[in-house]
Scaffold this motif. Structure first.
Motif, mmCIF file in Angstrom:
data_model
loop_
_atom_site.group_PDB
_atom_site.id
_atom_site.type_symbol
_atom_site.label_atom_id
_atom_site.label_comp_id
_atom_site.label_asym_id
_atom_site.label_seq_id
_atom_site.Cartn_x
_atom_site.Cartn_y
_atom_site.Cartn_z
ATOM 1 N N HIS A 275 30.130 -22.990 0.881
ATOM 2 C CA HIS A 275 29.794 -24.155 -0.638
ATOM 3 C C HIS A 275 29.060 -25.306 -0.048
ATOM 4 O O HIS A 275 27.686 -25.832 0.298
ATOM 5 C CB HIS A 275 31.167 -25.156 -1.338
ATOM 6 N N HIS B 291 23.464 -27.908 -6.414
ATOM 7 C CA HIS B 291 23.319 -29.525 -7.136
ATOM 8 C C HIS B 291 21.478 -29.654 -7.782
ATOM 9 O O HIS B 291 21.660 -30.744 -8.352
ATOM 10 C CB HIS B 291 23.299 -30.869 -6.274
ATOM 11 N N HIS C 210 25.533 -26.766 -0.982
ATOM 12 C CA HIS C 210 25.594 -27.682 -1.538
ATOM 13 C C HIS C 210 24.803 -27.959 -2.500
ATOM 14 O O HIS C 210 24.191 -28.766 -3.344
ATOM 15 C CB HIS C 210 26.506 -28.463 -0.829
ATOM 16 N N CYS D 108 28.868 -28.286 -9.310
ATOM 17 C CA CYS D 108 29.315 -28.261 -7.947
ATOM 18 C C CYS D 108 30.477 -29.681 -8.598
ATOM 19 O O CYS D 108 30.728 -29.411 -9.372
ATOM 20 C CB CYS D 108 28.080 -28.924 -7.303
ATOM 21 N N HIS D 109 30.163 -30.563 -7.306
ATOM 22 C CA HIS D 109 31.246 -31.746 -7.855
ATOM 23 C C HIS D 109 31.162 -33.111 -6.630
ATOM 24 O O HIS D 109 29.832 -32.685 -5.663
ATOM 25 C CB HIS D 109 32.424 -31.335 -6.423
HETATM 26 ZN ZN LIG Z 1 29.786 -29.629 -4.436
#
Ligand SMILES: [Zn+2]
Lengths: 62, 378
Positions: A46, A54, A50, A61-62
């Motif tokens: 992750h 995105h 990342h 994702c977050h």
């Molecule tokens: Zn993320």
């Protein structure tokens, strides 16, 4: 007894080498690799993926 | 056929009636929205956008001495083509009250995702009775980041090519004769290896999902140290900033600034607060606005931290022009660690499904091409 075991083994080998099984193995490996790279919350992948996550349409994702 | 023409015509009549009523409604008091950069040039999860609001009376003149209560909601959920912050979709981004002495107010916000945002503005007079309060519902559209289309195209091309290659290889393997199996140890070993790889990946994935099913530690690694403050809080003033809940992506949390005189506890009202939220991971402003303390010396607002990374909320305080308690402007800040939330499993499985589908398409095409070419060769 022995020969029936041998033929089971043979059939298993044939099964593994059959087209549907090979295709399923290939797609499963591909799908799981995709999961690891783009969708898993496994921290190591992750964090490295990342930014890419995105910046790819359809990837959450977050 | 005739019926559908009539249906179309009456539809057009309805639409123009709507447009007419819309024109009539635009004579009512309203709120005008301008953005910088213009809406079409905005990129989500990038630079902050300046939103300028103007409360206008029915005669087109700005409403003076107004108060704007804002409620900003993110675009609705899009489970079939998720944004990169699925947890943020369909949630409240901010709720705050801004003073608008000339009918105008501004705030800065990074729109986290693409889509249609809703900004509800309640306009009321600071002195009750000056004008009739009203509410205007504004919507604005944020386009998707163009880079995402390019990257998706690259990903899908890679999948298609990988599929073609895999299908080509599988298509080349002749159906083995019973006696031939022993002579193909390489394929067997390869298949075994693939099986082991699948098991390993499956194990890691399931363990990771179980560990981080709901929350994840903030990802941002930063070496943030409190900067030297050039404008410290004066000793005769007590200034506090409280976050009244744990900041979690997907939820707006209430925050409160309180200013009092240290000796007497007397509230400092009408102080001007410039409140700035900076992402420490990207070192850029994500939210910024100017507000005022009320008669209790307090200002309460709600905001969502949409990125699971550490943030810094800085409050710059200066006295109002007519302040009864004069003081030097000062600044104080608080670091807020935001808990990230993993995207819903369903949303991720949908996207994985699309990708695997493209890989399968490529595989089928590769297989078919190989079989066709071998048949031609025979
Ligand atoms: Zn993320």
């Amino acid at each position: 007894m022995y020969s029936s075991k041998l033929s089971t083994l043979k059939r298993a080998k044939q099964g593994v080498l059959s087209v549907p099984v090979q295709a399923i193995l290939f797609l499963s490996l591909g799908s799981l690799s995709l999961w690891m790279l783009f969708f898993s919350s496994y921290p190591a992948t992750h964090n490295t993926m990342h930014q890419t996550r995105h910046h790819t349409l359809g990837v959450g994702c977050h | 056929m005739k019926r559908s023409i009539w249906a179309g015509l009456s539809g057009a009549v309805c639409l123009s009636a709507l447009a007419l009523s819309g024109a009539a409604a635009s004579a009512a008091p309203r709120v005008e929205l301008q953005t910088d950069p213009p809406l079409s040039q905005i990129e989500p999860f990038s630079e902050p956008v300046i939103f300028s609001l103007k409360a206008v009376a029915d005669d087109g003149q700005p409403l003076e001495d107004a108060i704007l209560e804002l409620l900003l909601n993110t675009p609705p959920k899009t489970p079939w083509l998720t944004t990169d912050f699925p947890v943020v979709e369909g949630t409240m981004l901010a709720r705050l009250t801004l003073p608008a002495p000339q009918g105008e107010a501004q705030f800065q916000q990074v729109p986290p995702i693409r889509g249609s945002y809703q900004l509800q503005v309640r306009v009321s007079p600071r002195v009750p009775g000056t004008f009739e309060p009203y509410t205007d519902l504004l919507t604005f559209q944020v386009p998707e980041n163009p880079v995402k289309y390019r990257n998706l195209a690259i990903l899908l091309s890679i999948l298609l090519l990988a599929g073609l290659g895999g299908g080509w290889v599988i298509g080349g393997s002749q159906p083995p004769n019973p006696g031939e199996v022993a002579s193909r140890p390489v394929q067997l070993v390869l298949s075994g290896t693939v099986l082991v790889a699948i098991a390993t990946l499956l194990y890691i994935s399931i363990t990771a999902e179980r560990a981080g099913a709901h929350t994840e530690a903030p990802t941002g690694q930063d070496n943030y140290t409190e900067p030297l403050n050039a404008e410290p809080v004066p000793t005769n003033i007590t200034a506090t900033l409280e976050d009244q809940a744990i900041a979690t992506v997907g939820q707006a949390i209430p925050l409160e600034v309180e200013l009092t005189r240290a000796e007497t506890g007397e509230p400092i009202s009408a102080a001007v607060l410039d409140i700035n939220t900076t992402s420490l991971e990207y070192e850029r402003t994500v939210f910024d606005f100017t507000a005022q303390t009320d008669t209790q010396g307090e200002f309460v607002w709600e905001q969502q931290f949409f990125d699971g990374a550490p943030h810094l909320v800085t409050v710059h305080v200066s006295p109002a022009a007519n302040s009864s308690i004069p003081f030097e402007p000062f600044e104080f800040s608080q670091r807020i660690d935001v808990t990230g939330v993993a995207p819903p499993l369903f949303v991720r499985l949908v996207s994985l499904g699309y990708c695997t589908g493209v890989l399968a398409l490529g595989t089928a095409a590769g297989f078919w091409l190989r079989r066709r070419s071998t048949q031609h060769a025979l």
